[in-house]
Structures are given as structure tokens and as C-alpha cells.
Design a protein around this motif. Structure first.
Motif, PDB file in Angstrom:
ATOM      1  N   ASP A  46      56.450  36.156  55.993  1.00 29.02           N
ATOM      2  CA  ASP A  46      55.076  35.657  56.132  1.00 29.02           C
ATOM      3  C   ASP A  46      54.049  36.521  55.395  1.00 29.02           C
ATOM      4  O   ASP A  46      52.848  36.414  55.650  1.00 29.02           O
ATOM      5  N   ASN A  47      54.491  37.341  54.468  1.00 31.83           N
ATOM      6  CA  ASN A  47      53.558  38.152  53.678  1.00 31.83           C
ATOM      7  C   ASN A  47      52.587  37.205  52.973  1.00 31.83           C
ATOM      8  O   ASN A  47      53.007  36.322  52.224  1.00 31.83           O
ATOM      9  N   PRO A  48      51.274  37.361  53.203  1.00 34.77           N
ATOM     10  CA  PRO A  48      50.298  36.441  52.626  1.00 34.77           C
ATOM     11  C   PRO A  48      50.176  36.506  51.107  1.00 34.77           C
ATOM     12  O   PRO A  48      49.560  35.631  50.493  1.00 34.77           O
ATOM     13  N   MET A  49      50.798  37.492  50.497  1.00 33.53           N
ATOM     14  CA  MET A  49      50.753  37.621  49.041  1.00 33.53           C
ATOM     15  C   MET A  49      51.883  36.828  48.367  1.00 33.53           C
ATOM     16  O   MET A  49      51.891  36.685  47.152  1.00 33.53           O
ATOM     17  N   ARG A  50      52.805  36.309  49.156  1.00 31.71           N
ATOM     18  CA  ARG A  50      53.932  35.544  48.583  1.00 31.71           C
ATOM     19  C   ARG A  50      53.436  34.252  47.954  1.00 31.71           C
ATOM     20  O   ARG A  50      52.555  33.591  48.475  1.00 31.71           O
ATOM     21  N   LEU A  51      54.052  33.895  46.859  1.00 32.40           N
ATOM     22  CA  LEU A  51      53.774  32.633  46.182  1.00 32.40           C
ATOM     23  C   LEU A  51      55.111  31.966  45.899  1.00 32.40           C
ATOM     24  O   LEU A  51      55.984  32.578  45.265  1.00 32.40           O
ATOM     25  N   ASP A  52      55.267  30.755  46.404  1.00 29.83           N
ATOM     26  CA  ASP A  52      56.533  30.029  46.255  1.00 29.83           C
ATOM     27  C   ASP A  52      57.718  30.855  46.758  1.00 29.83           C
ATOM     28  O   ASP A  52      58.778  30.910  46.129  1.00 29.83           O
ATOM     29  N   GLY A  53      57.503  31.538  47.894  1.00 28.35           N
ATOM     30  CA  GLY A  53      58.577  32.304  48.511  1.00 28.35           C
ATOM     31  C   GLY A  53      58.900  33.614  47.835  1.00 28.35           C
ATOM     32  O   GLY A  53      59.878  34.277  48.183  1.00 28.35           O
ATOM     33  N   ARG A  54      58.094  34.052  46.892  1.00 32.57           N
ATOM     34  CA  ARG A  54      58.380  35.247  46.096  1.00 32.57           C
ATOM     35  C   ARG A  54      57.184  36.193  46.129  1.00 32.57           C
ATOM     36  O   ARG A  54      56.034  35.755  46.133  1.00 32.57           O
ATOM     37  N   LEU A  55      57.451  37.481  46.140  1.00 36.69           N
ATOM     38  CA  LEU A  55      56.392  38.485  46.088  1.00 36.69           C
ATOM     39  C   LEU A  55      56.496  39.202  44.746  1.00 36.69           C
ATOM     40  O   LEU A  55      57.301  40.123  44.568  1.00 36.69           O
ATOM     41  N   GLY A  56      55.720  38.736  43.784  1.00 32.44           N
ATOM     42  CA  GLY A  56      55.751  39.293  42.444  1.00 32.44           C
ATOM     43  C   GLY A  56      55.278  40.729  42.403  1.00 32.44           C
ATOM     44  O   GLY A  56      54.546  41.197  43.285  1.00 32.44           O
ATOM     45  N   VAL A  57      55.679  41.435  41.376  1.00 31.71           N
ATOM     46  CA  VAL A  57      55.355  42.851  41.251  1.00 31.71           C
ATOM     47  C   VAL A  57      53.850  43.095  41.156  1.00 31.71           C
ATOM     48  O   VAL A  57      53.362  44.132  41.617  1.00 31.71           O
ATOM     49  N   ALA A  58      53.085  42.156  40.617  1.00 33.37           N
ATOM     50  CA  ALA A  58      51.627  42.344  40.517  1.00 33.37           C
ATOM     51  C   ALA A  58      50.976  42.497  41.888  1.00 33.37           C
ATOM     52  O   ALA A  58      49.900  43.083  42.005  1.00 33.37           O
ATOM     53  N   SER A  59      51.641  42.013  42.926  1.00 32.90           N
ATOM     54  CA  SER A  59      51.124  42.193  44.291  1.00 32.90           C
ATOM     55  C   SER A  59      51.049  43.668  44.663  1.00 32.90           C
ATOM     56  O   SER A  59      50.307  44.054  45.566  1.00 32.90           O
ATOM     57  N   GLY A  60      51.806  44.483  43.968  1.00 37.56           N
ATOM     58  CA  GLY A  60      51.759  45.918  44.212  1.00 37.56           C
ATOM     59  C   GLY A  60      50.384  46.517  43.967  1.00 37.56           C
ATOM     60  O   GLY A  60      50.042  47.554  44.542  1.00 37.56           O
ATOM     61  N   ILE A  61      49.590  45.862  43.144  1.00 45.80           N
ATOM     62  CA  ILE A  61      48.223  46.343  42.915  1.00 45.80           C
ATOM     63  C   ILE A  61      47.426  46.276  44.209  1.00 45.80           C
ATOM     64  O   ILE A  61      46.635  47.168  44.508  1.00 45.80           O
ATOM     65  N   GLU A  62      47.649  45.240  45.014  1.00 44.49           N
ATOM     66  CA  GLU A  62      46.951  45.137  46.309  1.00 44.49           C
ATOM     67  C   GLU A  62      47.415  46.239  47.263  1.00 44.49           C
ATOM     68  O   GLU A  62      46.601  46.795  48.001  1.00 44.49           O
ATOM     69  N   TYR A  63      48.691  46.556  47.249  1.00 42.35           N
ATOM     70  CA  TYR A  63      49.173  47.670  48.072  1.00 42.35           C
ATOM     71  C   TYR A  63      48.450  48.957  47.674  1.00 42.35           C
ATOM     72  O   TYR A  63      47.999  49.721  48.524  1.00 42.35           O
ATOM     73  N   ALA A  64      48.344  49.192  46.386  1.00 42.54           N
ATOM     74  CA  ALA A  64      47.659  50.388  45.899  1.00 42.54           C
ATOM     75  C   ALA A  64      46.170  50.347  46.250  1.00 42.54           C
ATOM     76  O   ALA A  64      45.597  51.370  46.638  1.00 42.54           O
ATOM     77  N   ALA A  65      45.551  49.181  46.124  1.00 43.28           N
ATOM     78  CA  ALA A  65      44.124  49.050  46.448  1.00 43.28           C
ATOM     79  C   ALA A  65      43.870  49.366  47.925  1.00 43.28           C
ATOM     80  O   ALA A  65      42.868  50.008  48.262  1.00 43.28           O
ATOM     81  N   GLN A  66      44.776  48.933  48.794  1.00 40.84           N
ATOM     82  CA  GLN A  66      44.606  49.250  50.207  1.00 40.84           C
ATOM     83  C   GLN A  66      44.780  50.742  50.459  1.00 40.84           C
ATOM     84  O   GLN A  66      44.056  51.330  51.267  1.00 40.84           O
ATOM     85  N   ALA A  67      45.700  51.384  49.751  1.00 42.69           N
ATOM     86  CA  ALA A  67      45.842  52.837  49.874  1.00 42.69           C
ATOM     87  C   ALA A  67      44.568  53.539  49.421  1.00 42.69           C
ATOM     88  O   ALA A  67      44.113  54.497  50.048  1.00 42.69           O
ATOM     89  N   MET A  68      43.962  53.046  48.333  1.00 43.74           N
ATOM     90  CA  MET A  68      42.695  53.614  47.860  1.00 43.74           C
ATOM     91  C   MET A  68      41.596  53.434  48.901  1.00 43.74           C
ATOM     92  O   MET A  68      40.795  54.350  49.133  1.00 43.74           O
TER      93      MET A  68
END
Length: 149
Positions: A46-68
Motif C-alpha cells: 500500500d505504499n502511496p508512491m507505487r504506480l501500477d504495482g511498482r515502486l520506481g527508483v525515482a521514488s527514492g527522491i521522496e525518501y531523501a526529501a523526507q530525511a532532509m
């Protein structure tokens, strides 16, 4: 003095993301110039960043943004009042995999403050899993104090 670790609930209290959109599970360590976080939400169906059942690597930018964002809030506790920030630019991005959800290990997120003032901050960031670099780059965040009225 070693700063205390923070759990998911403590992280959610510091950033404007809650529920499933709070992607980080733990702050492992932080100092005025760097933060290290862990996340397992990349494996959640249920990760809200998933698109068509997949979590693309670009979603990692959001992980980094939250860490920032967490880092900024923790630094503000020591220095001044926390300010909202808006990601305005990402650059020098390198993707080393296609998707994050293929990684069985927790994500390790590092954000390192390169420069900053009352209006703008710039970070270098990386996301890795099991010692393997997944993506890295830099991001610029405009702080609310630096925005025109």
C-alpha cells in the motif's frame, strides 16, 4: 553526546507527512551536517508512491526529501523555529537500479547538508540497501522564510 534514535511516530510528528505517506521508519543517527535514516515502506503493497504495482527508483527522491525535512526539523530544535521547506530542484541524479521494491533489505537514506542559510539549503543524498547504492544526487530546498509574499 549521541543524539537519540527516533521512531516512525516521532518522525511523523516532525514532518508534514502522515499515515502511509510517512515513508521513514527510523532516524538511526544525526548530526548538524548529516542524517541517517532507515525505511522498510518500499516493500509495502500500500505504499502511496507505487504506480501500477511498482515502486520506481525515482521514488527514492521522496525518501531523501523526507530525511532532509526531518534533519531540518531536528536542527531547528537546536537553533530556531522550524520552517516549511519546498523541494525546488534535484540535480546530479544517478539511478543505479530500476525499482526500489525489488530490494529485500531496508533502505538506508543519508542526507548531507552542503550549504544553507535562512532561505535555502542544499543537500547531497543517497539511498542504498544491503550496501548497494540505489540512487544518489543533490537537492535544493527553499525555506518558507525565503519565499516571496
Amino acid at each position: 553526546m549521541v543524539p537519540p534514535k527516533l521512531d516512525r511516530a516521532q518522525i511523523a510528528a516532525l514532518i508534514p507527512h502522515d499515515g502511509a505517506m510517512c515513508l521513514l521508519d527510523q532516524v538511526v543517527d544525526w548530526q548538524p551536517e548529516v542524517i541517517h535514516c532507515l525505511a522498510t515502506s518500499h516493500r509495502a503493497a500500500d505504499n502511496p508512491m507505487r504506480l501500477d504495482g511498482r515502486l520506481g527508483v525515482a521514488s527514492g527522491i521522496e525518501y531523501a526529501a523526507q530525511a532532509m525535512a526531518v534533519h531540518g526539523a531536528l536542527r531547528a530544535r537546536r537553533e530556531t523555529a522550524a520552517k516549511k521547506g519546498y523541494l525546488t530542484r534535484v540535480q546530479q541524479i544517478s539511478f543505479h537500479v530500476d525499482a526500489l521494491d525489488a530490494c529485500a533489505e531496508p533502505l538506508a537514506i543519508e542526507a548531507r547538508l552542503l550549504m544553507g542559510n535562512a532561505q535555502i539549503v542544499r543537500y547531497a543524498f543517497s539511498v542504498s540497501a544491503g550496501g548497494r547504492l540505489l540512487l544518489d544526487g543533490q537537492a535544493t530546498v527553499m525555506l518558507e522564510a525565503g519565499l516571496p509574499d
